[in-house]
Design an enzyme around this catalytic site. Structure first.
Site, mmCIF file in Angstrom:
data_model
loop_
_atom_site.group_PDB
_atom_site.id
_atom_site.type_symbol
_atom_site.label_atom_id
_atom_site.label_comp_id
_atom_site.label_asym_id
_atom_site.label_seq_id
_atom_site.Cartn_x
_atom_site.Cartn_y
_atom_site.Cartn_z
ATOM 1 N NE ARG A 1 -0.045 -11.008 -14.182
ATOM 2 C CZ ARG A 1 -1.473 -10.582 -14.590
ATOM 3 N NH1 ARG A 1 -1.760 -11.262 -15.222
ATOM 4 N NH2 ARG A 1 -1.945 -9.529 -14.135
ATOM 5 N NE ARG B 1 -6.611 -5.833 -14.735
ATOM 6 C CZ ARG B 1 -5.648 -5.156 -15.247
ATOM 7 N NH1 ARG B 1 -5.820 -3.773 -15.219
ATOM 8 N NH2 ARG B 1 -4.704 -5.479 -16.096
ATOM 9 C CG HIS C 1 -2.522 0.085 0.823
ATOM 10 N ND1 HIS C 1 -3.354 -0.865 1.393
ATOM 11 C CD2 HIS C 1 -3.090 0.626 -0.114
ATOM 12 C CE1 HIS C 1 -4.566 -0.650 1.072
ATOM 13 N NE2 HIS C 1 -4.333 0.257 -0.003
ATOM 14 C CD GLU D 1 -6.538 -13.269 -20.035
ATOM 15 O OE1 GLU D 1 -5.699 -12.490 -19.609
ATOM 16 O OE2 GLU D 1 -7.819 -13.295 -19.658
ATOM 17 C CB CYS E 1 -6.460 -4.443 -22.140
ATOM 18 S SG CYS E 1 -6.883 -6.026 -21.789
ATOM 19 C CG ASN F 1 -0.650 -7.773 -17.880
ATOM 20 O OD1 ASN F 1 0.034 -6.999 -18.561
ATOM 21 N ND2 ASN F 1 -1.510 -7.036 -17.044
ATOM 22 C CG ASP F 2 -3.147 -13.339 -17.382
ATOM 23 O OD1 ASP F 2 -2.300 -14.399 -16.295
ATOM 24 O OD2 ASP F 2 -4.162 -13.162 -16.883
ATOM 25 N NE ARG G 1 -10.824 -9.075 -16.825
ATOM 26 C CZ ARG G 1 -9.347 -9.050 -16.519
ATOM 27 N NH1 ARG G 1 -8.579 -9.060 -17.333
ATOM 28 N NH2 ARG G 1 -9.041 -8.752 -15.389
HETATM 29 C C1 PEP Z 1 -3.644 -9.193 -18.947
HETATM 30 O O1 PEP Z 1 -3.344 -10.705 -18.518
HETATM 31 O O2 PEP Z 1 -2.833 -8.855 -19.589
HETATM 32 C C2 PEP Z 1 -4.680 -8.472 -18.564
HETATM 33 C C3 PEP Z 1 -5.125 -7.515 -18.769
HETATM 34 O O3 PEP Z 1 -5.600 -9.098 -17.357
HETATM 35 P P1 PEP Z 1 -5.099 -9.017 -15.992
HETATM 36 O O4 PEP Z 1 -3.865 -8.221 -15.805
HETATM 37 O O5 PEP Z 1 -6.347 -8.561 -15.075
HETATM 38 O O6 PEP Z 1 -4.820 -10.645 -15.619
HETATM 39 MG MG MG Z 2 -5.374 -11.459 -17.430
#
Ligand code: PEP
Ligand code: MG
Length: 572
Positions: free
Chosen positions: A469, A298, A191, A435, A506, A458-459, A334
């Protein structure tokens, strides 16, 4: 000159004298309480609880005055902790049953909870223990009648060095004219770090023993971009950082003028620039950035830290507020990507502990296991869609079957709503996150079932490269510039465009200015970025030429290593 390396927690450069906050260890000893004094010991504990509540009220008033409503949320979180049976009941029970002093009962409880927190794999949730200690420390101070050393002793702007900073301390840093701070402890999602970012105070955490190495009054450079603390810098380093600081400030000012300008490349190609939305509070600030819409809303925050899933009405209210605050702009909502590791929170049956939650029951998999939960959210999103331009996005899709099931539930939900008298003027689009690598290989089939695609890098990167990750041991292998990543991006965009559909990115890769030329070059239709990077990405896009980055991407695509991809980017 000494350079210490830590974790970059909040970007920016600060240069100044050090103000070292001494860490006062609170020593608590066990004392036996006689049976007749036990009740008054409990009363003493309750009084400390009461005083801590008053502290929080005062802190809230100050924060509201100086920083605004958003930051006062932290105080609410602390109030909840203070009311938690873990603190109120367990400590009281210990005093009564073990006949020990309140301080000891409290510190034993905190220690037990700390051990439980240690086992949490998710860094973000593990770091929430700092809030618990923050509250625990305040309580102990009241019990021991200790006064906190206030930051008001700070007479002029300085760089704060501390063993640890509590999130509630962080809230006062701006008032105290702290230029930046460095702590021995802490992680980048604590935080404290998150607050530093939104207060725009440069910060470095996880420095191990900076609070011993830095002496009060030392000249210090704090580099929040690279996670460095430079003690007693030489003239050359000082000059270099002063220059960098001036440049940074200038760049920030330059970004402001971009607010009203269109997002188009230097050769005139219009690029859609959307914002990611993680909480309801962000909705207000996002509007001021004038995005083309929300590319990723999200919704997980609605489901976490509670014991039952949110009802339809609550969700309708939240989504409607966002949709209405963005006027007529499109909002991509989402469906919740809650994971197997958070199952027990909602009281759902299923595996309580998964060995590998990232490969477990999360996203659409979880919702198809609990269709009622899924349908409630779909109904809520559909009802919000009546008030504006809403699209639905499905996370973690890996098969055509999942899309068919989701479509069935969506159609059912909409039919029910129509029967109940709701009127839909146009169909609500359904898209999917790409993803999971399997989805890319089957995209031609999947595109038959959906209207648009959003690339969750990201995923995608974690599954493609088999790199967790959030695991720091393999974080050096997590690489958005890996040629395999570029290849799957290319495959995705080609497949989507062949079917005449729309694709955005995204994931965080879209918020990385270095990756932007490659993403534009591969031909994505839109970028959905974190609000903090919004103007920076707009600026980056405005310097690029669409035709040039296309050929850059083609060259990047045939490189065997990410080093070579970087070399190409450097040559540009
Ligand atoms: C991603 O996986 O890139 C994504 C945008 O979803 P999150 O980061 O919420 O898993
Ligand atoms: Mg994701």
């Amino acid at each position: 000159m000494i350079i210490i390396k830590g974790v970059p927690a909040s970007p920016g450069i600060a240069i100044g004298r050090a103000y070292v906050l001494e860490d006062e260890e609170i020593v608590v000893s066990r004392q036996e309480i006689s049976p007749e004094r036990v009740r008054s010991e409990v009363k003493r504990f309750k009084q400390a609880l009461e005083r801590t509540h008053l502290d929080l009220d005062a802190a809230e008033a100050r924060v509201l005055r100086t920083l605004g409503k958003e930051h006062a949320k932290l105080i609410d979180a602390h109030r909840l902790i203070l009311k938690d049976p873990l603190i109120t009941k367990e400590v009281t029970q210990r005093i009564l049953q073990e006949r020990v002093n309140a301080e000891f009962a409290l510190s034993e409880t905190l220690e037990r909870v700390n051990q439980a927190f240690e086992k949490i794999e998710d860094e973000f949730f593990r770091d929430r223990r700092h809030d618990l200690f923050d509250v625990g420390k305040r309580l102990l101070e009241h019990l021991l009648r200790k006064e906190r050393k206030p930051l008001s002793a700070l007479r002029e702007p300085a760089i704060l060095i501390a063993r640890n900073l509590l999130p509630s301390d962080t809230l006062h840093l701006r008032e105290a004219r702290v230029l930046g701070f460095a702590t021995d402890l802490g992680g980048k999602t604590s935080h404290t770090a998150l607050l530093a970012q939104s207060l725009e105070i440069p910060a470095v955490v996880g420095l191990s023993d900076a609070s011993h190495q830095v002496k009060p009054g030392d000249m210090v450079i704090l580099d929040g971009n690279q996670g460095l603390v430079i003690i007693s810098p030489g003239p050359e380093a000082l000059q270099r950082y002063e220059k960098a600081q001036v440049k940074e400030k200038k760049e920030e000012r330059a970004l402001e003028v971009l607010r009203g300008l269109p997002c188009e490349t230097a050769d005139g190609k219009r690029v859609e620039l959307l914002a990611n939305l993680d909480t309801l509070e962000d909705a207000r600030t996002i509007g001021a950035l004038q995005p083309d819409g929300i590319g990723l809303f999200r919704t997980e925050f609605l489901y976490l830290n509670r014991t039952s899933a949110p009802e339809e009405e609550e969700q309708v209210e939240v989504y409607s507020r966002v949709v209405e605050s963005l006027s007529s702009l499109p909002v991509i909502i989402r469906t919740a990507d809650i994971g197997g590791d958070r199952l027990s929170d909602l009281g759902l049956e299923g595996p309580k502990e998964e060995t590998n939650p990232f490969m477990g029951l999360r996203g659409i998999r979880l919702f198809l296991r609990y269709p009622e939960l899924f349908k409630t959210q779909l109904r809520a999103i559909l009802r919000a869609a009546i008030k504006g331009r809403v699209k639905i996005l499905l996370p973690m899709v890996s098969s055509v079957g999942e899309l068919k099931s989701a479509r069935r539930l969506l159609t059912q939900a909409q039919a029910e709503l129509v029967q109940e008298g709701h009127v839909f003027e146009s169909p609500v689009e359904m898209g999917m996150m790409v993803e999971i690598p399997a989805a890319i290989l089957l995209l031609d089939f999947m595109l038959e079932e959906i209207d648009f695609v959003s690339l969750g890098t990201n995923d995608l990167i974690q599954y493609l490269l088999a790199v967790d990750r959030v695991n720091e041991h393999v974080s050096h292998l997590y690489d958005p510039f890996h040629p395999a990543v570029l290849r799957v991006l290319h495959m995705t965009v080609e497949a989507v465009h062949k079917k005449g559909r729309w694709v955005s990115v995204c994931g965080e890769m879209a918020s990385d200015p270095r990756a932007v030329p490659l993403l534009l070059g591969v031909g994505v239709d839109a970028f959905s970025v974190s609000p903090r990077m919004f103007l920076k990405i707009k600026q980056t896009l405005r310097t690029l030429k669409a035709a040039e980055v296309q050929s850059l991407f083609q060259r990047a695509l045939v490189q065997p290593t990410s080093e070579e991809v970087h070399r190409l980017l450097d040559e540009r």
